[in-house]
Design a protein around this motif. Structure first.
Motif, PDB file in Angstrom:
ATOM      1  N   ASN A 166       4.634   2.168  48.926  1.00  9.50           N
ATOM      2  CA  ASN A 166       3.582   2.870  48.179  1.00  9.50           C
ATOM      3  C   ASN A 166       2.993   3.962  49.336  1.00  9.50           C
ATOM      4  O   ASN A 166       3.670   4.442  50.347  1.00  9.50           O
ATOM      5  CB  ASN A 166       2.333   1.768  48.182  1.00  9.50           C
ATOM      6  CG  ASN A 166       2.157   1.060  49.301  1.00  9.50           C
ATOM      7  OD1 ASN A 166       1.754   1.721  50.379  1.00  9.50           O
ATOM      8  ND2 ASN A 166       2.110  -0.096  49.390  1.00  9.50           N
ATOM      9  N   ARG A 167       2.055   4.537  48.917  1.00  6.56           N
ATOM     10  CA  ARG A 167       1.573   5.919  49.652  1.00  6.56           C
ATOM     11  C   ARG A 167       1.264   5.327  50.974  1.00  6.56           C
ATOM     12  O   ARG A 167       1.658   6.108  52.082  1.00  6.56           O
ATOM     13  CB  ARG A 167       0.235   6.323  48.931  1.00  6.56           C
ATOM     14  CG  ARG A 167      -0.376   7.500  49.603  1.00  6.56           C
ATOM     15  CD  ARG A 167       0.341   8.725  49.681  1.00  6.56           C
ATOM     16  NE  ARG A 167      -0.339   9.948  50.298  1.00  6.56           N
ATOM     17  CZ  ARG A 167      -1.240  10.934  49.469  1.00  6.56           C
ATOM     18  NH1 ARG A 167      -1.056  10.780  48.138  1.00  6.56           N
ATOM     19  NH2 ARG A 167      -1.675  11.788  50.120  1.00  6.56           N
ATOM     20  N   ASP A 192      -0.007  15.360  44.259  1.00  7.87           N
ATOM     21  CA  ASP A 192      -0.011  13.997  43.920  1.00  7.87           C
ATOM     22  C   ASP A 192       0.908  13.457  42.595  1.00  7.87           C
ATOM     23  O   ASP A 192       0.983  12.215  42.153  1.00  7.87           O
ATOM     24  CB  ASP A 192      -1.435  13.467  43.530  1.00  7.87           C
ATOM     25  CG  ASP A 192      -2.433  13.230  44.799  1.00  7.87           C
ATOM     26  OD1 ASP A 192      -1.769  13.267  45.870  1.00  7.87           O
ATOM     27  OD2 ASP A 192      -3.506  13.733  44.462  1.00  7.87           O
ATOM     28  N   PRO A 239       3.893  12.080  40.702  1.00  8.01           N
ATOM     29  CA  PRO A 239       4.817  11.172  41.248  1.00  8.01           C
ATOM     30  C   PRO A 239       6.095  11.665  41.064  1.00  8.01           C
ATOM     31  O   PRO A 239       6.882  11.280  41.946  1.00  8.01           O
ATOM     32  CB  PRO A 239       4.640  10.109  39.922  1.00  8.01           C
ATOM     33  CG  PRO A 239       3.247  10.067  39.592  1.00  8.01           C
ATOM     34  CD  PRO A 239       2.916  11.786  39.632  1.00  8.01           C
ATOM     35  N   GLN A 278       6.504  13.537  44.209  1.00  7.53           N
ATOM     36  CA  GLN A 278       6.459  12.779  45.721  1.00  7.53           C
ATOM     37  C   GLN A 278       7.891  11.989  45.711  1.00  7.53           C
ATOM     38  O   GLN A 278       8.655  11.833  46.624  1.00  7.53           O
ATOM     39  CB  GLN A 278       5.593  11.666  45.516  1.00  7.53           C
ATOM     40  CG  GLN A 278       4.213  12.433  45.846  1.00  7.53           C
ATOM     41  CD  GLN A 278       3.030  11.225  45.957  1.00  7.53           C
ATOM     42  OE1 GLN A 278       3.260  10.287  45.972  1.00  7.53           O
ATOM     43  NE2 GLN A 278       1.909  11.825  45.836  1.00  7.53           N
TER      44      GLN A 278
END
Length: 342
Positions: A41-42, A110, A112, A115
């Motif tokens: 996760n982040r 941000d 997805p 990322q």
């Protein structure tokens, strides 16, 4: 000092600089290759970013130094190496860009998809750097296709069985180093997952190192120097002993000792190669007459002397600075406080 003595000293420094780079950037590359599988996760991605963030740029200074030392001390090797090995070294350069973008820009957006792209870019760049450098140095040990008309090989001739084995050895050693570094620098689930990978690579890395040494005996002329000077066998013996010690410490959960043992393994593995190729720097598989030796490639006595003085002044400064940075950022990184790169 004579020109030949200075050339030998610089050969040792050249090998040492490359070795220090692989030891230091090895855990960063290993962290990059493990990144998608450990950070879920982040917040956990932030942890791993901060685990390598203060160090990876400084570690790459040694890569730049290795290139600069080659250019300054052995200009003929620099010219030939970047000509003969142009394709793999160009791919390494591209991989360095991909790794930096993936690490630094991961959380700039941000989205997805962005990322995920950066996360896998960090993985891909790290893997390619480790694998391609392993392939390159394995082929230096084996000898390049250097003939009367210059280099007669290409990328595919470098991707021979021994070269690929060298690449996989680097990947396994660096992933083991990275998994241990993550445990030293983080706490929580990231460290727990990293330990599971450590247990896996505690078996894989020793097997790869043993296969590599066995293949070296059968596929390269590297052992000629060892046959002439049997005392040199202590180098591969230390490498294998340190590798087994690392595995032992991992299963005993003594992670700091295990990390140190992996560093010793990388150091002695590289020393094994440099000792074996001496005095060649670019050995030829076709005919040793076409090999580039350190005496042929070395710069002038004045040049080597000036470079030696410069190295004697600035290398300790670099070491002192990096030691200070490791002391400054010695604390473990918690998921709750990690901010990563915003």
């Amino acid at each position: 000092m004579s020109h030949d003595t200075l050339a030998i000293i610089w050969f040792g420094l050249w090998g040492l600089i490359w070795t220090v780079y692989f030891i230091l950037d090895g855990y960063t590359l290993g962290t990059g290759m493990l990144f998608p599988f450990i950070a879920k996760n982040r917040k956990e991605r932030n942890q791993l970013q901060e685990a390598v963030g203060p160090f990876w740029g400084g570690n790459e200074v040694w890569l730049i130094t290795a290139g600069g030392a080659t250019f300054a001390a052995f200009p003929a090797v620099y010219a030939d190496m970047f000509s003969f090995l142009y394709t793999p070294l160009f791919l390494v350069l591209i991989a360095l860009f991909i790794r930096a973008i993936g690490l630094e820009f991961m959380h700039k957006d941000d989205n997805p998809l962005w990322q995920a792209t950066c996360k896998w870019g960090f993985f891909t760049g790290s893997f390619l750097i480790a694998f391609l450098f392993g392939v390159t140095f394995a082929n230096l040990y084996r000898g390049l296709l250097i003939g009367a008309n210059g280099y007669e090989g290409n990328l595919f001739s470098l991707l021979n069985g021994y070269g690929i084995l060298g690449g996989l050895l680097f990947v396994s050693l660096f992933m083991l180093s990275g998994s241990l570094w993550i445990q030293l620098k983080t706490a929580g689930q990231t460290a727990i997952r990293a330990y599971r990978f450590s247990r896996i690579f505690a078996g894989v890395a020793p097997a790869m190192l043993s296969l590599f040494f066995l293949a070296t005996v059968n596929r390269t002329p590297l052992l000629d120097n060892y046959s002439e000077h049997p005392v040199l066998w202590i180098v591969p013996v230390i490498a294998l002993t340190a590798m087994l010690a690392a595995a032992y410490f991992i299963f005993k959960k003594k992670i700091g000792y295990a990390f140190a043992a992996v560093c010793v393994t990388i150091f002695t593995k590289m020393a094994f190669g440099f000792v074996g190729i001496f005095p060649n720097m670019l050995p030829s598989r076709i005919d040793n007459a076409y090999s580039v030796t350190l005496f042929d490639a070395a710069g002038s006595k004045l040049n080597l002397t000036i470079m030696f003085i410069v190295a004697a002044i600035f290398v300790p400064i670099i070491i002192a600075y990096q030691s200070w940075s490791y002391t400054l950022f010695k604390d473990k990184i918690l998921k709750e406080s990690a901010k990563g790169y915003q």
